[in-house]
Write a protein that holds these residues in place. Structure first.
Motif, short mmCIF file in Angstrom:
data_model
loop_
_atom_site.label_atom_id
_atom_site.label_comp_id
_atom_site.label_asym_id
_atom_site.label_seq_id
_atom_site.Cartn_x
_atom_site.Cartn_y
_atom_site.Cartn_z
N VAL A 153 103.30 35.17 -20.85
CA VAL A 153 102.27 36.15 -20.50
C VAL A 153 102.27 36.34 -18.99
N ARG A 154 101.70 37.44 -18.56
CA ARG A 154 101.43 37.67 -17.14
C ARG A 154 99.94 37.97 -17.04
N PHE A 155 99.23 37.19 -16.25
CA PHE A 155 97.81 37.40 -16.08
C PHE A 155 97.61 38.59 -15.16
N SER A 156 96.87 39.61 -15.62
CA SER A 156 96.75 40.83 -14.84
C SER A 156 95.34 41.16 -14.41
N LYS A 157 94.33 40.59 -15.06
CA LYS A 157 92.94 40.86 -14.69
C LYS A 157 92.11 39.67 -15.15
N PRO A 158 91.20 39.18 -14.30
CA PRO A 158 90.38 38.05 -14.72
C PRO A 158 89.45 38.41 -15.88
N VAL A 159 89.20 37.45 -16.73
CA VAL A 159 88.21 37.59 -17.78
C VAL A 159 86.89 37.08 -17.22
N LYS A 160 85.88 37.96 -17.23
CA LYS A 160 84.58 37.65 -16.66
C LYS A 160 83.61 37.22 -17.76
N ILE A 161 82.50 36.64 -17.33
CA ILE A 161 81.44 36.28 -18.26
C ILE A 161 80.98 37.54 -18.99
N ASP A 162 80.77 37.43 -20.29
CA ASP A 162 80.35 38.51 -21.19
C ASP A 162 81.46 39.49 -21.53
N ASP A 163 82.68 39.28 -21.04
CA ASP A 163 83.79 40.14 -21.46
C ASP A 163 84.10 39.89 -22.94
N GLN A 164 84.45 40.97 -23.61
CA GLN A 164 84.96 40.92 -24.98
C GLN A 164 86.45 41.21 -24.88
N VAL A 165 87.28 40.30 -25.35
CA VAL A 165 88.72 40.49 -25.26
C VAL A 165 89.28 40.69 -26.67
N THR A 166 90.03 41.77 -26.83
CA THR A 166 90.67 42.07 -28.10
C THR A 166 92.16 41.78 -27.97
N PHE A 167 92.65 40.93 -28.86
CA PHE A 167 94.07 40.59 -28.92
C PHE A 167 94.67 41.29 -30.13
N THR A 168 95.66 42.11 -29.88
CA THR A 168 96.37 42.78 -30.96
C THR A 168 97.79 42.24 -30.98
N VAL A 169 98.14 41.63 -32.10
CA VAL A 169 99.45 40.99 -32.22
C VAL A 169 100.28 41.78 -33.22
N LYS A 170 101.47 42.15 -32.80
CA LYS A 170 102.41 42.84 -33.69
C LYS A 170 103.60 41.92 -33.93
N VAL A 171 103.91 41.72 -35.20
CA VAL A 171 105.02 40.84 -35.56
C VAL A 171 106.09 41.69 -36.25
N ASP A 172 107.30 41.60 -35.73
CA ASP A 172 108.45 42.30 -36.30
C ASP A 172 109.57 41.28 -36.43
N GLY A 173 109.70 40.70 -37.62
CA GLY A 173 110.66 39.61 -37.80
C GLY A 173 110.20 38.41 -37.01
N LYS A 174 111.04 37.97 -36.07
CA LYS A 174 110.66 36.84 -35.22
C LYS A 174 110.04 37.29 -33.90
#
Length: 118
Positions: A74-95
């Motif tokens: 990963v590359r960290f690009s923006k700090p996660v602040k208090i009360d932030d809602q973070v959505t992780f979308t994972v796409k899997v294509d084979g491996k």
């Protein structure tokens, strides 16, 4: 390509919990005033906690077995602040595993997040 979505919230205690678990008590994570003196809007979540959430989402997308994920970057690009809602979308294509992580404002908190399944 399968897609898996996970949402996590950085409540005001999350940085404290992570500091206790990791031993990383850097004041920018647990002291609002110190964080602001460093130019931040307030205390922020540890980057490694954000990464752990991304890994957890990837493992879930691969079926839940932690051994199913061979590597992740990963590359960290923006700090996660208090009360932030973070959505992780994972796409899997084979491996191949692609991970998007955005806050409630649509801003990427991780860039180029990807992994490889076994």
């Amino acid at each position: 390509m399968a897609e898996h979505v996970v949402q996590r919230e950085c409540d005001r205690f999350r940085p404290i919990y992570y500091a206790a678990a990791s031993g990383d008590f850097n004041p920018i994570h647990i002291d609002k005033e110190m964080a602001q003196m460093s130019g931040l809007p307030g205390n922020i979540l540890h980057g490694m906690c954000t990464m752990a959430w991304a890994v957890e989402a990837a493992v879930d997308a691969l079926g839940g077995d932690p051994g199913s994920l061979a590597r992740v970057k990963v590359r960290f690009s923006k700090p996660v602040k208090i009360d932030d809602q973070v959505t992780f979308t994972v796409k899997v294509d084979g491996k191949k595993v692609e991970i998007a992580a955005v806050n409630q404002d649509g801003e990427e908190v991780l860039k180029n997040a990807a992994g490889e399944g076994r």
